[in-house]
Design a protein around this motif. Structure first.
Motif, PDB file in Angstrom:
ATOM      1  N   PHE A 236     -23.471  32.948 -22.794  1.00  0.00           N
ATOM      2  CA  PHE A 236     -22.267  33.148 -23.605  1.00  0.00           C
ATOM      3  C   PHE A 236     -22.230  34.542 -24.224  1.00  0.00           C
ATOM      4  CE2 PHE A 236     -23.518  28.597 -24.042  1.00  0.00           C
ATOM      5  CZ  PHE A 236     -22.506  28.052 -23.266  1.00  0.00           C
ATOM      6  N   VAL A 237     -23.306  34.931 -24.900  1.00  0.00           N
ATOM      7  CA  VAL A 237     -23.302  36.235 -25.559  1.00  0.00           C
ATOM      8  C   VAL A 237     -23.362  37.367 -24.531  1.00  0.00           C
ATOM      9  CG1 VAL A 237     -25.812  36.334 -25.944  1.00  0.00           C
ATOM     10  CG2 VAL A 237     -24.263  37.573 -27.471  1.00  0.00           C
ATOM     11  N   ARG A 238     -24.025  37.127 -23.400  1.00  0.00           N
ATOM     12  CA  ARG A 238     -24.035  38.156 -22.350  1.00  0.00           C
ATOM     13  C   ARG A 238     -22.624  38.384 -21.808  1.00  0.00           C
ATOM     14  NH1 ARG A 238     -29.645  38.641 -19.251  1.00  0.00           N
ATOM     15  NH2 ARG A 238     -30.986  37.393 -20.606  1.00  0.00           N
ATOM     16  N   HIS A 239     -21.843  37.299 -21.694  1.00  0.00           N
ATOM     17  CA  HIS A 239     -20.472  37.493 -21.225  1.00  0.00           C
ATOM     18  C   HIS A 239     -19.655  38.291 -22.241  1.00  0.00           C
ATOM     19  CE1 HIS A 239     -16.858  36.921 -18.908  1.00  0.00           C
ATOM     20  NE2 HIS A 239     -16.239  36.709 -20.058  1.00  0.00           N
ATOM     21  N   LYS A 240     -19.901  38.071 -23.513  1.00  0.00           N
ATOM     22  CA  LYS A 240     -19.189  38.844 -24.533  1.00  0.00           C
ATOM     23  C   LYS A 240     -19.516  40.336 -24.411  1.00  0.00           C
ATOM     24  CE  LYS A 240     -16.699  35.899 -26.922  1.00  0.00           C
ATOM     25  NZ  LYS A 240     -15.235  36.058 -27.033  1.00  0.00           N
ATOM     26  N   ILE A 241     -20.747  40.655 -24.025  1.00  0.00           N
ATOM     27  CA  ILE A 241     -21.094  42.057 -23.786  1.00  0.00           C
ATOM     28  C   ILE A 241     -20.383  42.563 -22.534  1.00  0.00           C
ATOM     29  CG2 ILE A 241     -22.986  43.585 -23.085  1.00  0.00           C
ATOM     30  CD1 ILE A 241     -24.737  42.298 -25.145  1.00  0.00           C
ATOM     31  N   LEU A 242     -20.324  41.736 -21.482  1.00  0.00           N
ATOM     32  CA  LEU A 242     -19.577  42.092 -20.271  1.00  0.00           C
ATOM     33  C   LEU A 242     -18.121  42.425 -20.640  1.00  0.00           C
ATOM     34  CD1 LEU A 242     -19.644  40.122 -16.918  1.00  0.00           C
ATOM     35  CD2 LEU A 242     -17.485  40.884 -17.899  1.00  0.00           C
ATOM     36  N   ASP A 243     -17.505  41.560 -21.456  1.00  0.00           N
ATOM     37  CA  ASP A 243     -16.134  41.795 -21.896  1.00  0.00           C
ATOM     38  C   ASP A 243     -16.019  43.113 -22.663  1.00  0.00           C
ATOM     39  OD1 ASP A 243     -14.958  39.549 -20.817  1.00  0.00           O
ATOM     40  OD2 ASP A 243     -14.930  38.414 -22.689  1.00  0.00           O
ATOM     41  N   ALA A 244     -16.951  43.321 -23.596  1.00  0.00           N
ATOM     42  CA  ALA A 244     -16.891  44.516 -24.440  1.00  0.00           C
ATOM     43  C   ALA A 244     -17.005  45.790 -23.601  1.00  0.00           C
ATOM     44  CB  ALA A 244     -17.990  44.474 -25.498  1.00  0.00           C
ATOM     45  N   ILE A 245     -17.897  45.781 -22.617  1.00  0.00           N
ATOM     46  CA  ILE A 245     -18.044  46.950 -21.740  1.00  0.00           C
ATOM     47  C   ILE A 245     -16.734  47.234 -21.017  1.00  0.00           C
ATOM     48  CG2 ILE A 245     -19.183  47.793 -19.644  1.00  0.00           C
ATOM     49  CD1 ILE A 245     -21.721  46.306 -20.669  1.00  0.00           C
ATOM     50  N   GLY A 246     -16.078  46.169 -20.528  1.00  0.00           N
ATOM     51  CA  GLY A 246     -14.785  46.343 -19.873  1.00  0.00           C
ATOM     52  C   GLY A 246     -13.712  46.816 -20.821  1.00  0.00           C
ATOM     53  N   ASP A 247     -13.662  46.232 -22.017  1.00  0.00           N
ATOM     54  CA  ASP A 247     -12.669  46.639 -23.010  1.00  0.00           C
ATOM     55  C   ASP A 247     -12.849  48.102 -23.399  1.00  0.00           C
ATOM     56  OD1 ASP A 247     -11.514  44.117 -23.106  1.00  0.00           O
ATOM     57  OD2 ASP A 247     -12.617  43.484 -24.891  1.00  0.00           O
ATOM     58  N   LEU A 248     -14.097  48.527 -23.557  1.00  0.00           N
ATOM     59  CA  LEU A 248     -14.357  49.905 -23.978  1.00  0.00           C
ATOM     60  C   LEU A 248     -14.062  50.906 -22.871  1.00  0.00           C
ATOM     61  CD1 LEU A 248     -17.674  49.266 -25.937  1.00  0.00           C
ATOM     62  CD2 LEU A 248     -15.409  49.684 -26.910  1.00  0.00           C
ATOM     63  N   TYR A 249     -14.201  50.483 -21.610  1.00  0.00           N
ATOM     64  CA  TYR A 249     -13.943  51.408 -20.503  1.00  0.00           C
ATOM     65  C   TYR A 249     -12.452  51.623 -20.271  1.00  0.00           C
ATOM     66  CZ  TYR A 249     -15.335  54.103 -16.413  1.00  0.00           C
ATOM     67  OH  TYR A 249     -15.555  55.127 -15.524  1.00  0.00           O
ATOM     68  N   ILE A 250     -11.620  50.872 -20.990  1.00  0.00           N
ATOM     69  CA  ILE A 250     -10.180  51.091 -20.921  1.00  0.00           C
ATOM     70  C   ILE A 250      -9.834  52.508 -21.369  1.00  0.00           C
ATOM     71  CG2 ILE A 250      -7.995  50.392 -22.043  1.00  0.00           C
ATOM     72  CD1 ILE A 250      -9.081  47.471 -21.834  1.00  0.00           C
ATOM     73  N   VAL A 251     -10.714  53.150 -22.135  1.00  0.00           N
ATOM     74  CA  VAL A 251     -10.498  54.541 -22.530  1.00  0.00           C
ATOM     75  C   VAL A 251     -10.568  55.470 -21.311  1.00  0.00           C
ATOM     76  CG1 VAL A 251     -12.883  55.216 -23.033  1.00  0.00           C
ATOM     77  CG2 VAL A 251     -11.013  56.191 -24.379  1.00  0.00           C
ATOM     78  N   GLY A 252     -11.199  54.995 -20.223  1.00  0.00           N
ATOM     79  CA  GLY A 252     -11.223  55.749 -18.974  1.00  0.00           C
ATOM     80  C   GLY A 252     -12.399  56.670 -18.788  1.00  0.00           C
ATOM     81  N   TYR A 253     -13.320  56.702 -19.760  1.00  0.00           N
ATOM     82  CA  TYR A 253     -14.479  57.587 -19.689  1.00  0.00           C
ATOM     83  C   TYR A 253     -15.709  56.853 -20.212  1.00  0.00           C
ATOM     84  CZ  TYR A 253     -10.733  61.047 -19.459  1.00  0.00           C
ATOM     85  OH  TYR A 253      -9.606  61.744 -19.106  1.00  0.00           O
ATOM     86  N   PRO A 254     -16.894  57.171 -19.676  1.00  0.00           N
ATOM     87  CA  PRO A 254     -18.114  56.600 -20.250  1.00  0.00           C
ATOM     88  C   PRO A 254     -18.300  57.102 -21.682  1.00  0.00           C
ATOM     89  CG  PRO A 254     -18.546  57.703 -18.152  1.00  0.00           C
ATOM     90  CD  PRO A 254     -17.171  58.082 -18.562  1.00  0.00           C
ATOM     91  N   ILE A 255     -18.830  56.247 -22.539  1.00  0.00           N
ATOM     92  CA  ILE A 255     -19.050  56.604 -23.936  1.00  0.00           C
ATOM     93  C   ILE A 255     -20.550  56.743 -24.191  1.00  0.00           C
ATOM     94  CG2 ILE A 255     -18.725  55.909 -26.339  1.00  0.00           C
ATOM     95  CD1 ILE A 255     -16.253  54.347 -25.454  1.00  0.00           C
ATOM     96  N   ILE A 256     -20.950  57.887 -24.689  1.00  0.00           N
ATOM     97  CA  ILE A 256     -22.345  58.122 -25.058  1.00  0.00           C
ATOM     98  C   ILE A 256     -22.499  57.692 -26.518  1.00  0.00           C
ATOM     99  CG2 ILE A 256     -24.184  59.836 -25.298  1.00  0.00           C
ATOM    100  CD1 ILE A 256     -22.717  61.520 -23.199  1.00  0.00           C
ATOM    101  N   GLY A 257     -23.160  56.561 -26.732  1.00  0.00           N
ATOM    102  CA  GLY A 257     -23.299  56.032 -28.081  1.00  0.00           C
ATOM    103  C   GLY A 257     -23.854  54.630 -28.044  1.00  0.00           C
TER     104      GLY A 257
END
Length: 307
Positions: A236-257
């Motif tokens: 369950f929590v791993r899927h939430k991380i999967l979602d978050a990675i996808g949501d954050l990549y909506i910016v279109g660039y990798p984020i260093i942080g």
């Protein structure tokens, strides 16, 4: 490190989790500086035009991240395919679909990983841009919070909280540092999940119409209903991380942080992106002439040959 696109066009079919509609999905290579874009091939006129993805286009976050443009064009449930694109560092791609929603496949990002492997991933003749976080930036919303902190790499940590016996048997927190751990091994197989008692309410609102035991973890009052159980003890929590990675990549660039959150969801993840973009002092744009200068967390993002 260079920008990336696909080596060739690739197509898949499936069903929308919320719409229940059958959908054909096609991913096309795109030129440098193109970004990530969508096109609804079932629509005509302005609604059928190419939509360049941007965090400010995520205007529906009910159980998914959905693009809604000013003229009403919708592209729903993009977070899983975006997560897979992030895993392979795809900068430029045109995604076409003939329905209002990306197919749910098996509820994880793994089928999209396989799709990208089938297409192949190639480098292009232009430097890849990154967003480097310079100061901590945080967003709160009624018991939830998410934040980015400076870190020379990319790592994510999330905590979930559900008042249900299934979740009491599972670790509510997961942390992954992509300099040391693999997205494909640790995150990609984690599926979306939902509760039986919420199904009727969801369907009254036109959501969850395509959900079943083959594309989601379904939970009743006491247990998981899927015959094969969970893929990870803390899926369950791993899927939430999967979602978050996808949501954050909506910016279109990798984020260093370093990303961290408590009870995160699509709306608050998107709010964090908007907060970063609105505060010029929170970040800088960087590129690396030498691959050795790229933070180690991004070294594992390798190009793959087309199948």
């Amino acid at each position: 490190m260079k920008q990336r696109t696909l080596a060739q066009t690739v197509t898949a079919t499936g069903v929308g989790l919320h719409s229940g509609e059958r959908v054909s999905l096609t991913l096309h290579p795109a030129p440098v500086h193109y970004g990530i874009a969508f096109r609804r091939t079932d629509l005509t006129g302005e609604q059928g035009e190419i939509v360049k993805l941007h965090p400010h286009l995520i205007n529906d976050t009910r159980l998914s991240s959905t693009v809604v443009t000013e003229n009403g064009t919708r592209v729903g449930t993009i977070e899983h395919i975006m997560s897979a694109l992030a895993a392979y560092g795809i900068d430029n791609v045109l995604i076409e679909l003939d329905a209002p929603e990306i197919p749910i496949m098996d509820g994880s990002s793994l089928p999209f990983i396989f799709l990208l492997q089938e297409a192949g991933v190639v480098e292009q003749n232009a430097p890849k841009k990154f967003i480097r976080i310079l100061k901590e930036i945080e967003v709160h919303d009624t018991g939830k919070w998410v934040k980015f902190s400076p870190h020379n790499g990319f790592k994510a940590a999330l905590t979930i909280e559900f008042d249900h016996p299934v979740f009491n048997r599972s670790n509510p927190r997961f942390e992954i540092d992509f300099a040391k751990q693999s997205y494909i091994e640790e995150i990609a197989r984690a599926r979306t999940f939902g509760f039986m008692q919420e199904v009727e309410l969801m369907r009254k609102h036109g959501l969850g119409l395509g959900g079943n035991l083959t594309n989601a973890i379904v939970i009743d009052e006491t247990d998981v209903l899927n015959p094969d159980g969970l893929r990870y003890p803390d899926e369950f929590v791993r899927h939430k991380i999967l979602d978050a990675i996808g949501d954050l990549y909506i910016v279109g660039y990798p984020i260093i942080g370093a990303f961290e959150g408590h009870k995160s969801g699509h709306a608050i993840n998107n709010a964090l992106l908007r907060a970063i973009l609105a505060d010029a002092s929170s970040h800088e744009w960087v590129a690396f002439d030498e691959n050795d200068d790229v933070p180690e967390a991004f070294w594992g993002i390798e190009t793959v040959q087309a199948a």
